[in-house]
Design a protein around this motif. Structure first.
Motif, PDB file in Angstrom:
ATOM      1  N   THR A  15       0.867  -0.829   0.130  1.00  0.00           N
ATOM      2  CA  THR A  15       0.184  -0.008  -0.167  1.00  0.00           C
ATOM      3  C   THR A  15       1.316   1.295  -0.157  1.00  0.00           C
ATOM      4  O   THR A  15       0.410   2.235  -0.768  1.00  0.00           O
ATOM      5  CB  THR A  15      -0.843   0.490   0.685  1.00  0.00           C
ATOM      6  N   LEU A  16       2.272   1.195   0.069  1.00  0.00           N
ATOM      7  CA  LEU A  16       2.920   2.029   0.128  1.00  0.00           C
ATOM      8  C   LEU A  16       4.343   2.491  -0.721  1.00  0.00           C
ATOM      9  O   LEU A  16       4.519   1.011  -1.232  1.00  0.00           O
ATOM     10  CB  LEU A  16       3.649   2.291   1.986  1.00  0.00           C
ATOM     11  N   ILE A  17       4.382   3.542  -0.607  1.00  0.00           N
ATOM     12  CA  ILE A  17       6.193   4.075  -0.900  1.00  0.00           C
ATOM     13  C   ILE A  17       6.682   4.789  -0.744  1.00  0.00           C
ATOM     14  O   ILE A  17       6.129   5.303  -0.195  1.00  0.00           O
ATOM     15  CB  ILE A  17       5.587   3.740  -3.459  1.00  0.00           C
ATOM     16  N   PRO A  18       8.098   4.964  -1.333  1.00  0.00           N
ATOM     17  CA  PRO A  18       8.910   6.097   0.160  1.00  0.00           C
ATOM     18  C   PRO A  18       8.842   6.858  -0.771  1.00  0.00           C
ATOM     19  O   PRO A  18       9.374   7.053  -1.948  1.00  0.00           O
ATOM     20  CB  PRO A  18      10.218   5.003   0.298  1.00  0.00           C
ATOM     21  N   GLY A  19       9.086   8.013  -0.564  1.00  0.00           N
ATOM     22  CA  GLY A  19       9.560   9.461  -0.524  1.00  0.00           C
ATOM     23  C   GLY A  19      10.823   9.136   0.045  1.00  0.00           C
ATOM     24  O   GLY A  19      11.153   8.403  -0.072  1.00  0.00           O
ATOM     25  N   ARG A  20      11.819  10.901   0.265  1.00  0.00           N
ATOM     26  CA  ARG A  20      12.663  10.476   0.758  1.00  0.00           C
ATOM     27  C   ARG A  20      12.824   9.752   1.889  1.00  0.00           C
ATOM     28  O   ARG A  20      13.482  10.597   3.365  1.00  0.00           O
ATOM     29  CB  ARG A  20      13.763  11.216   0.926  1.00  0.00           C
ATOM     30  N   ALA A  21      12.333   8.389   2.947  1.00  0.00           N
ATOM     31  CA  ALA A  21      12.524   8.100   3.260  1.00  0.00           C
ATOM     32  C   ALA A  21      12.770   6.253   3.413  1.00  0.00           C
ATOM     33  O   ALA A  21      12.060   5.696   2.125  1.00  0.00           O
ATOM     34  CB  ALA A  21      11.126   8.070   5.078  1.00  0.00           C
ATOM     35  N   ALA A  22      13.266   5.795   4.869  1.00  0.00           N
ATOM     36  CA  ALA A  22      12.796   4.219   4.455  1.00  0.00           C
ATOM     37  C   ALA A  22      11.467   3.672   5.845  1.00  0.00           C
ATOM     38  O   ALA A  22      11.361   4.300   6.460  1.00  0.00           O
ATOM     39  CB  ALA A  22      14.256   3.441   5.142  1.00  0.00           C
ATOM     40  N   VAL A  49      19.526  13.887   3.500  1.00  0.00           N
ATOM     41  CA  VAL A  49      18.188  14.650   3.559  1.00  0.00           C
ATOM     42  C   VAL A  49      18.893  16.275   4.451  1.00  0.00           C
ATOM     43  O   VAL A  49      18.674  15.755   5.691  1.00  0.00           O
ATOM     44  CB  VAL A  49      16.616  14.824   3.534  1.00  0.00           C
ATOM     45  N   LYS A  50      19.325  17.409   4.166  1.00  0.00           N
ATOM     46  CA  LYS A  50      19.400  18.845   5.595  1.00  0.00           C
ATOM     47  C   LYS A  50      18.506  19.299   5.393  1.00  0.00           C
ATOM     48  O   LYS A  50      19.016  20.098   6.221  1.00  0.00           O
ATOM     49  CB  LYS A  50      20.889  19.010   4.148  1.00  0.00           C
ATOM     50  N   LEU A  51      17.439  19.313   4.756  1.00  0.00           N
ATOM     51  CA  LEU A  51      17.009  20.655   4.670  1.00  0.00           C
ATOM     52  C   LEU A  51      15.620  20.030   5.587  1.00  0.00           C
ATOM     53  O   LEU A  51      15.301  18.889   5.961  1.00  0.00           O
ATOM     54  CB  LEU A  51      15.763  20.559   3.801  1.00  0.00           C
ATOM     55  N   PHE A  52      14.829  21.250   6.480  1.00  0.00           N
ATOM     56  CA  PHE A  52      13.795  20.522   7.341  1.00  0.00           C
ATOM     57  C   PHE A  52      12.501  20.804   5.758  1.00  0.00           C
ATOM     58  O   PHE A  52      12.107  21.140   5.201  1.00  0.00           O
ATOM     59  CB  PHE A  52      13.694  21.222   8.096  1.00  0.00           C
ATOM     60  N   ASP A  53      11.116  20.278   6.777  1.00  0.00           N
ATOM     61  CA  ASP A  53      10.287  19.982   5.897  1.00  0.00           C
ATOM     62  C   ASP A  53       9.845  19.682   4.403  1.00  0.00           C
ATOM     63  O   ASP A  53       9.562  20.003   3.581  1.00  0.00           O
ATOM     64  CB  ASP A  53       9.473  21.704   6.194  1.00  0.00           C
ATOM     65  N   GLU A  54      10.518  18.213   4.778  1.00  0.00           N
ATOM     66  CA  GLU A  54      10.782  17.509   3.141  1.00  0.00           C
ATOM     67  C   GLU A  54       9.780  16.565   3.026  1.00  0.00           C
ATOM     68  O   GLU A  54       9.517  16.159   3.891  1.00  0.00           O
ATOM     69  CB  GLU A  54      12.811  17.688   2.460  1.00  0.00           C
ATOM     70  N   PRO A  55      10.301  16.172   1.689  1.00  0.00           N
ATOM     71  CA  PRO A  55       9.184  15.126   1.405  1.00  0.00           C
ATOM     72  C   PRO A  55       9.532  13.999   1.771  1.00  0.00           C
ATOM     73  O   PRO A  55      10.338  12.454   1.181  1.00  0.00           O
ATOM     74  CB  PRO A  55       8.912  14.617  -0.187  1.00  0.00           C
ATOM     75  N   THR A  56       9.845  13.724   3.168  1.00  0.00           N
ATOM     76  CA  THR A  56      10.345  12.356   3.854  1.00  0.00           C
ATOM     77  C   THR A  56       8.870  11.223   4.518  1.00  0.00           C
ATOM     78  O   THR A  56       9.170  11.334   6.145  1.00  0.00           O
ATOM     79  CB  THR A  56      11.192  12.923   4.988  1.00  0.00           C
ATOM     80  N   TYR A  57       8.742  10.882   3.789  1.00  0.00           N
ATOM     81  CA  TYR A  57       7.538   9.971   4.451  1.00  0.00           C
ATOM     82  C   TYR A  57       7.070   8.854   3.311  1.00  0.00           C
ATOM     83  O   TYR A  57       7.951   8.219   2.668  1.00  0.00           O
ATOM     84  CB  TYR A  57       6.569  10.969   4.093  1.00  0.00           C
ATOM     85  N   ALA A  58       6.755   7.816   3.727  1.00  0.00           N
ATOM     86  CA  ALA A  58       5.742   6.973   3.469  1.00  0.00           C
ATOM     87  C   ALA A  58       4.368   7.072   2.797  1.00  0.00           C
ATOM     88  O   ALA A  58       3.413   7.590   2.785  1.00  0.00           O
ATOM     89  CB  ALA A  58       6.008   5.498   4.170  1.00  0.00           C
ATOM     90  N   LYS A  59       4.319   6.983   1.365  1.00  0.00           N
ATOM     91  CA  LYS A  59       3.114   7.716   0.661  1.00  0.00           C
ATOM     92  C   LYS A  59       2.022   6.151  -0.163  1.00  0.00           C
ATOM     93  O   LYS A  59       2.555   5.127  -0.378  1.00  0.00           O
ATOM     94  CB  LYS A  59       3.648   8.543  -0.599  1.00  0.00           C
TER      95      LYS A  59
END
Length: 225
Positions: free
Chosen positions: A32-39, A59-69
């Motif tokens: 059901t999920l695919i990774p963004g910039r995250a595991a 990832v060095k910036l804040f509030d980025e697409p670091t999620y499971a979508k």
């Protein structure tokens, strides 16, 4: 109009209303999920399989697409409910706060979305200013927390009681340009976003989001469209 047609019309309205408000329980796994910039991975906690998400350390910036979508999922207006728990990574920086939450109306390129997250480590801090930054809204890519805090202070974050290493129930109600965050079944929202930055007509997927230094856990995701 005949009585038969009137009855059928009423039945149709009831059926449509039921369909719109019925909550959909969503499994959280590789199907059901695919990774963004995250595991992400499935782990067992308290005899229940839950989702573990850790952002990409490059990832060095804040509030980025670091999620499971969620795959092949479209959401515009409705209710998102999920339980979240934050733990600190062993190498978490001193300024880590257990950043964890939900992104929604995520476009297929991960280039645009709205998000509401929490900072559980701030909830019981001795510093009142930190407490005031317990909940947060941001809109990617142009309206991250630092810009909103500078240009419109206090408008997009608030205090709510919470802590690390504990399951916290998040409910986000989205309607048009407005979103409200409810925590742990409270009747009153902890955060009200009256004017989301990307407007009233956005649509896209839902994602389970974490920030720097967070070992994030998610369970019992439900969505009502």
């Amino acid at each position: 109009m005949s009585i038969k047609k009137q009855v059928l019309g009423i039945f149709y309205v009831i059926l449509v209303s039921f369909t719109i408000t019925k909550a959909q329980n969503i499994e959280l796994n590789n199907n059901t999920l695919i990774p963004g910039r995250a595991a992400f991975s499935s782990v067992e906690i308290d005899e229940q399989e839950v989702l573990k998400v850790i952002m990409d350390p490059t990832v060095k910036l804040f509030d980025e697409p670091t999620y499971a979508k969620l795959k092949n999922f479209e959401f515009s207006n409705g209710i998102i409910e999920v339980e979240v728990m934050s733990k600190f990574l062993p190498n978490a920086p001193e300024w880590a706060r257990g950043f964890i939450g939900v992104a929604f109306r995520v476009d297929k390129y991960d280039s645009k979305f709205e998000s509401i997250y929490i900072r559980p480590d701030n909830g019981r801090a001795e510093d009142q200013v930190r407490r005031n930054h317990s909940t947060q809204y941001f809109a990617y890519p142009d309206f991250k927390f630092d810009k909103l805090r500078k240009e419109e202070p206090e408008k997009y974050e608030s205090y709510s009681d919470m802590k690390m290493n504990k399951w916290i129930k998040m409910k986000i109600v989205v309607k048009g340009k407005k979103a409200s965050l409810y925590l742990d079944g409270n009747e009153q929202p902890s955060l009200v976003v009256a004017e989301m930055k990307q407007g009233a007509k956005g649509k896209g997927s839902i994602a389970l989001w974490v920030g720097p230094g967070t070992e994030g856990y998610f369970r019992n995701l439900k969505v009502s469209k």
